[in-house]
Design a protein around this motif. Structure first.
Motif, short mmCIF file in Angstrom:
data_model
loop_
_atom_site.label_atom_id
_atom_site.label_comp_id
_atom_site.label_asym_id
_atom_site.label_seq_id
_atom_site.Cartn_x
_atom_site.Cartn_y
_atom_site.Cartn_z
N HIS A 60 0.82 -1.20 0.00
CA HIS A 60 0.00 0.00 0.00
C HIS A 60 0.86 1.27 0.00
O HIS A 60 0.39 2.33 -0.41
CB HIS A 60 -0.95 -0.03 1.19
N PHE A 61 2.09 1.16 0.46
CA PHE A 61 3.03 2.28 0.33
C PHE A 61 3.26 2.59 -1.15
O PHE A 61 3.21 3.76 -1.57
CB PHE A 61 4.35 1.94 1.02
N PHE A 62 3.50 1.55 -1.95
CA PHE A 62 3.70 1.75 -3.39
C PHE A 62 2.40 2.17 -4.07
O PHE A 62 2.42 2.94 -5.03
CB PHE A 62 4.24 0.48 -4.03
N LEU A 63 1.27 1.67 -3.57
CA LEU A 63 -0.02 2.06 -4.13
C LEU A 63 -0.27 3.54 -3.92
O LEU A 63 -0.79 4.24 -4.80
CB LEU A 63 -1.14 1.22 -3.49
N GLY A 64 0.11 4.06 -2.74
CA GLY A 64 -0.02 5.49 -2.47
C GLY A 64 0.86 6.31 -3.40
O GLY A 64 0.43 7.35 -3.93
N ASN A 65 2.09 5.86 -3.61
CA ASN A 65 2.99 6.52 -4.56
C ASN A 65 2.41 6.50 -5.97
O ASN A 65 2.47 7.48 -6.71
CB ASN A 65 4.35 5.82 -4.56
N PHE A 66 1.87 5.34 -6.32
CA PHE A 66 1.30 5.18 -7.67
C PHE A 66 0.10 6.10 -7.87
O PHE A 66 -0.05 6.70 -8.95
CB PHE A 66 0.88 3.72 -7.86
N SER A 67 -0.74 6.24 -6.87
CA SER A 67 -1.91 7.12 -6.97
C SER A 67 -1.49 8.58 -7.10
O SER A 67 -2.08 9.33 -7.88
CB SER A 67 -2.81 6.92 -5.74
N PHE A 68 -0.49 8.99 -6.33
CA PHE A 68 0.02 10.37 -6.46
C PHE A 68 0.61 10.59 -7.85
O PHE A 68 0.41 11.65 -8.46
CB PHE A 68 1.07 10.64 -5.39
#
Length: 322
Positions: free
Chosen positions: A67-75
């Motif tokens: 979910h850390f990478f998912l947050g980066n991906f969303s940004f």
């Protein structure tokens, strides 16, 4: 700004100071409809990805590498669409679609850098899933916070120096004749159609960068998922297999849509390029994919869906109190 080439006489070139983005001017009757459609899509992208960023930050159950990478991906998706869509919406509302060389080069540069960053982050997410499924006991040790931060930093910065030189190289080409770009943003294939002289070297450079940035990362992701699927099939629990497939399939869907449209656009032969096809394909990786990403991840990953429901219920309760 004047573009001239050493192999061509100065008289053969027109001093161009700007381009004209034709966009969807070939369908004037649909301008208002397209504006509404793209505006709604843009709002969905902003709201959907913003919600994912918020819940991955505030919900303790989502404080894991995936979910850390998912947050980066969303940004990243918010930044990515903001390079092209606001300009597209603006052009759909006006007759003057001129864009200066500097603005065009800047748009192309950020589009390329953020596109490369998307490739890198999708690869990092595939690696995270590979470790989680194939080495679950070592997952907390391997995917520690330090490595995640380093991977994220590498994803955001790796494409910066390469695309500075690449963008400069493209806009150093000699341009002559028409300054009309039959596209809704400054994309490489469309810019090259206006370049004079031999563009063989720049085309080979495009193929090389596309190979390194897109194709190789796609193959790495594909190889990772072959091993992931083989590992999942060996799991004794049907529930475990279903959960693993659900988590991984969301990422695979995003990878297939994004990489598929990019590979077709940049690696197919020049002779098969057409303005209408390029615009249609570009819509997939500039607008359609970012719109579906939050929907795919929220619907396919149970933890994200649960956290989103909790966040929305708390927000609604807070609003009612006020």
């Amino acid at each position: 700004m004047e573009f001239t080439g050493q192999n061509f006489p100065q008289s053969n070139h027109t001093t161009l100071v700007e381009f004209i983005l034709l966009g969807f001017s070939d369908v004037p009757s649909l301008q208002r409809f397209l504006f509404r459609v793209f505006l709604i899509i843009y709002i969905i992208i902003l709201v959907g990805n913003s919600l994912i960023i918020i819940i991955t930050k505030v919900d303790p159950s989502l404080q894991i590498p995936m979910h850390f990478f998912l947050g980066n991906f969303s940004f990243l998706e918010i930044c990515y669409v903001s390079v092209t869509v606001p300009r597209l919406l603006q052009d759909l509302c006006r007759q003057d679609r001129n864009i200066s060389f500097l603005a065009c080069a800047t748009q192309m540069y950020f589009f390329l850098v953020l596109g490369a960053t998307e490739c890198f982050i999708l690869t990092a997410m595939a690696y995270d899933r590979y470790v989680a499924v194939c080495n679950p006991l070592l997952y907390p040790l391997i995917m520690n916070s330090s490595l995640c931060t380093q991977l994220a930093a590498g994803c955001w910065t790796s494409g910066v120096p390469v695309h500075i030189g690449f963008t400069y190289f493209i806009f150093s080409l000699p341009f002559c004749g028409s300054n009309q770009l039959n596209h809704f943003f400054c994309d490489i294939p469309t810019i090259l159609t206006l370049a004079c002289g031999d563009t063989f070297m720049i085309e080979m450079l495009i193929y090389l960068i596309a190979l390194l940035v897109v194709t190789i990362h796609f193959l790495i992701i594909l190889g990772s998922y072959v091993k992931i699927v083989l590992t999942i099939l060996k799991l004794p629990s049907a529930t475990g297999r279903a959960k693993s497939f659900s988590t991984c399939s969301s990422h695979l869907m995003v990878v297939a849509i994004f990489f598929g449209s990019v590979i077709i656009t940049y690696l197919r032969p020049k002779s098969s390029h057409s303005a209408r096809t390029d615009k249609f394909l570009s819509l997939f990786y500039t607008i359609v994919t970012p719109m579906f990403n939050p929907l795919i991840y929220c619907l396919r990953i149970k933890d994200v869906m649960v956290a989103l429901k909790k966040f929305l219920l708390k927000w609604i309760a807070l609003q009612q109190k006020q």
